[in-house]
Structure formats: C-alpha cells, structure tokens
Design a protein around this motif. Structure first.
Motif, PDB file in Angstrom:
ATOM      1  N   ARG A  85     -37.246  57.476  20.360  1.00  0.00           N
ATOM      2  CA  ARG A  85     -37.537  58.213  19.123  1.00  0.00           C
ATOM      3  C   ARG A  85     -38.121  57.266  18.082  1.00  0.00           C
ATOM      4  O   ARG A  85     -39.132  57.563  17.441  1.00  0.00           O
ATOM      5  CB  ARG A  85     -36.257  58.879  18.592  1.00  0.00           C
ATOM      6  N   GLU A  86     -37.482  56.093  17.915  1.00  0.00           N
ATOM      7  CA  GLU A  86     -37.952  55.116  16.929  1.00  0.00           C
ATOM      8  C   GLU A  86     -39.375  54.645  17.255  1.00  0.00           C
ATOM      9  O   GLU A  86     -40.215  54.531  16.365  1.00  0.00           O
ATOM     10  CB  GLU A  86     -37.009  53.910  16.878  1.00  0.00           C
ATOM     11  N   GLY A  98     -49.737  47.122  16.751  1.00  0.00           N
ATOM     12  CA  GLY A  98     -50.788  46.873  17.720  1.00  0.00           C
ATOM     13  C   GLY A  98     -50.247  46.264  18.995  1.00  0.00           C
ATOM     14  O   GLY A  98     -49.076  45.905  19.093  1.00  0.00           O
ATOM     15  N   TRP A  99     -51.148  46.177  19.971  1.00  0.00           N
ATOM     16  CA  TRP A  99     -50.846  45.588  21.273  1.00  0.00           C
ATOM     17  C   TRP A  99     -51.338  44.146  21.277  1.00  0.00           C
ATOM     18  O   TRP A  99     -52.465  43.872  20.868  1.00  0.00           O
ATOM     19  CB  TRP A  99     -51.547  46.365  22.381  1.00  0.00           C
ATOM     20  N   PHE A 100     -50.491  43.224  21.757  1.00  0.00           N
ATOM     21  CA  PHE A 100     -50.830  41.810  21.744  1.00  0.00           C
ATOM     22  C   PHE A 100     -50.526  41.174  23.094  1.00  0.00           C
ATOM     23  O   PHE A 100     -49.470  41.402  23.665  1.00  0.00           O
ATOM     24  CB  PHE A 100     -50.000  41.067  20.677  1.00  0.00           C
ATOM     25  N   HIS A 101     -51.475  40.351  23.567  1.00  0.00           N
ATOM     26  CA  HIS A 101     -51.210  39.476  24.707  1.00  0.00           C
ATOM     27  C   HIS A 101     -50.334  38.330  24.200  1.00  0.00           C
ATOM     28  O   HIS A 101     -50.468  37.921  23.035  1.00  0.00           O
ATOM     29  CB  HIS A 101     -52.516  38.913  25.284  1.00  0.00           C
ATOM     30  N   PRO A 102     -49.471  37.781  25.036  1.00  0.00           N
ATOM     31  CA  PRO A 102     -48.603  36.682  24.588  1.00  0.00           C
ATOM     32  C   PRO A 102     -49.347  35.526  23.915  1.00  0.00           C
ATOM     33  O   PRO A 102     -48.853  34.956  22.948  1.00  0.00           O
ATOM     34  CB  PRO A 102     -47.897  36.242  25.868  1.00  0.00           C
ATOM     35  N   ALA A 103     -50.543  35.194  24.387  1.00  0.00           N
ATOM     36  CA  ALA A 103     -51.300  34.092  23.791  1.00  0.00           C
ATOM     37  C   ALA A 103     -51.767  34.412  22.374  1.00  0.00           C
ATOM     38  O   ALA A 103     -52.114  33.503  21.609  1.00  0.00           O
ATOM     39  CB  ALA A 103     -52.496  33.744  24.672  1.00  0.00           C
ATOM     40  N   ASP A 104     -51.763  35.691  22.008  1.00  0.00           N
ATOM     41  CA  ASP A 104     -52.279  36.114  20.710  1.00  0.00           C
ATOM     42  C   ASP A 104     -51.195  36.628  19.761  1.00  0.00           C
ATOM     43  O   ASP A 104     -51.514  37.240  18.738  1.00  0.00           O
ATOM     44  CB  ASP A 104     -53.322  37.223  20.910  1.00  0.00           C
ATOM     45  N   PHE A 105     -49.921  36.393  20.095  1.00  0.00           N
ATOM     46  CA  PHE A 105     -48.840  36.871  19.226  1.00  0.00           C
ATOM     47  C   PHE A 105     -48.973  36.290  17.825  1.00  0.00           C
ATOM     48  O   PHE A 105     -49.215  35.086  17.662  1.00  0.00           O
ATOM     49  CB  PHE A 105     -47.464  36.464  19.760  1.00  0.00           C
ATOM     50  N   VAL A 108     -49.981  52.926  12.749  1.00  0.00           N
ATOM     51  CA  VAL A 108     -48.924  53.045  11.753  1.00  0.00           C
ATOM     52  C   VAL A 108     -48.640  54.530  11.625  1.00  0.00           C
ATOM     53  O   VAL A 108     -49.532  55.318  11.282  1.00  0.00           O
ATOM     54  CB  VAL A 108     -49.350  52.435  10.405  1.00  0.00           C
ATOM     55  N   ASN A 109     -47.416  54.934  11.931  1.00  0.00           N
ATOM     56  CA  ASN A 109     -47.089  56.352  12.017  1.00  0.00           C
ATOM     57  C   ASN A 109     -46.033  56.776  10.991  1.00  0.00           C
ATOM     58  O   ASN A 109     -45.616  57.921  10.988  1.00  0.00           O
ATOM     59  CB  ASN A 109     -46.602  56.669  13.448  1.00  0.00           C
ATOM     60  N   GLU A 138     -42.419  55.368  14.672  1.00  0.00           N
ATOM     61  CA  GLU A 138     -43.028  54.248  13.978  1.00  0.00           C
ATOM     62  C   GLU A 138     -44.444  53.926  14.438  1.00  0.00           C
ATOM     63  O   GLU A 138     -45.232  53.397  13.652  1.00  0.00           O
ATOM     64  CB  GLU A 138     -42.157  52.996  14.115  1.00  0.00           C
ATOM     65  N   THR A 139     -44.771  54.223  15.713  1.00  0.00           N
ATOM     66  CA  THR A 139     -46.050  53.750  16.260  1.00  0.00           C
ATOM     67  C   THR A 139     -46.932  54.835  16.879  1.00  0.00           C
ATOM     68  O   THR A 139     -48.078  54.541  17.218  1.00  0.00           O
ATOM     69  CB  THR A 139     -45.824  52.677  17.341  1.00  0.00           C
TER      70      THR A 139
END
Length: 156
Positions: free
Chosen positions: A65-66, A124-131, A115-116, A70-71
C-alpha cells in the motif's frame, strides 16, 4: 508528510514521549536490477520506500500500500529480509519515535514510478552504481535484499 490520525490521537495523550511504532521498508527491484528509491519530503534524503503500519494492518500488504501510495508502482513481496529496531528519531516538532522495521525484498509488477503523494520530492529507479547518497542503513538493506534467499537478518 501527513502524520497518521492514530498517531495524532496518541500524541494528544502522551505528548512528545517516545512512541514505539511498526514500520515497513521495501527494496523493490525491477527486471533490469534497478532499485526503486524515494527522496523524502521531510528531510530531503534518499532511501528505500518506507511507511508506518496502521493499527491491525498486516506488514506485507501494508508495505505494498505504501509503495503504491508514494510512488504509483505496483509491487509484489518476495521475502522478508530483515527485522530491525530503528531509533530513537527526534522530529523537528519534538516527537520521539522508535520503529520496529520489517524490511522486505519486492519485485516490480507494473506502474510508472512518480511522486504520487506529498511524502516525496522525487522517486526513481537506480542502478547500484548510480545510487544517490542514501539514508543510514538503507544501502545495507539493499545489500541484504540482493543476497541469496535464506535466513532473515536480526541484530544479535
């Protein structure tokens, strides 16, 4: 960030005293291995999607639900990753909370990350190298969620 009504009612009785609350946190992965992150409106920090369970709410559905609220993302819980005590956290208004946080690994099902609600500045979606810089403990939760399924982590 709106405080749930049940917490407002409790605060009328106990003021700013420490409050023990059930929390959930989701490490949501898509098929490309990216992780869903949100930038919180209350402190501007990036992290996994989190929330407070309503009285009587089951943890896994509460987390889903959260995530949706939220997203805008529909997810599916895959497994419990970790059970942790987080806090104390002191909020700007003086309230103090401790959280029993259940962390779940989740899988993206559908939806467009956005943003909901008023709890996030960005998602957003992030690859680990771009966190981006993450809140304390969130990178460790992601690491645990990417590990093999097995024992749930508990602080010992």
């Amino acid at each position: 960030m709106a405080t749930p009504d049940f917490i407002l009612r409790l605060r009328e009785k106990i003021g700013h005293e420490p409050l023990w609350l059930p929390g959930v946190r989701g490490a949501v992965f898509d098929d490309a291995g990216r992780v869903l992150l949100g930038q919180r409106a209350d402190n501007g920090q990036w992290g996994l999607i989190t929330g407070i369970l309503e009285p009587g709410e089951d943890p896994a559905p509460g987390l889903l639900r959260e995530i949706l609220e939220e997203t805008g993302v529909v997810a599916e819980v895959q497994r419990l990753v970790s059970v942790d005590a987080v806090g104390p956290i002191r909020y700007p208004n003086g309230d103090v909370c401790h959280f029993l946080t259940l962390v779940f690994r989740c899988r993206f099902v559908s939806g467009e990350a956005r943003v909901n609600d008023d709890e996030s500045l960005d998602v957003g979606w992030f690859h680990p190298a771009d966190f981006p810089d993450l809140m304390p403990g969130h990178l460790e939760m992601i690491r645990r969620a990417t590990g093999p399924a097995g024992e749930v982590h508990y602080w010992r």
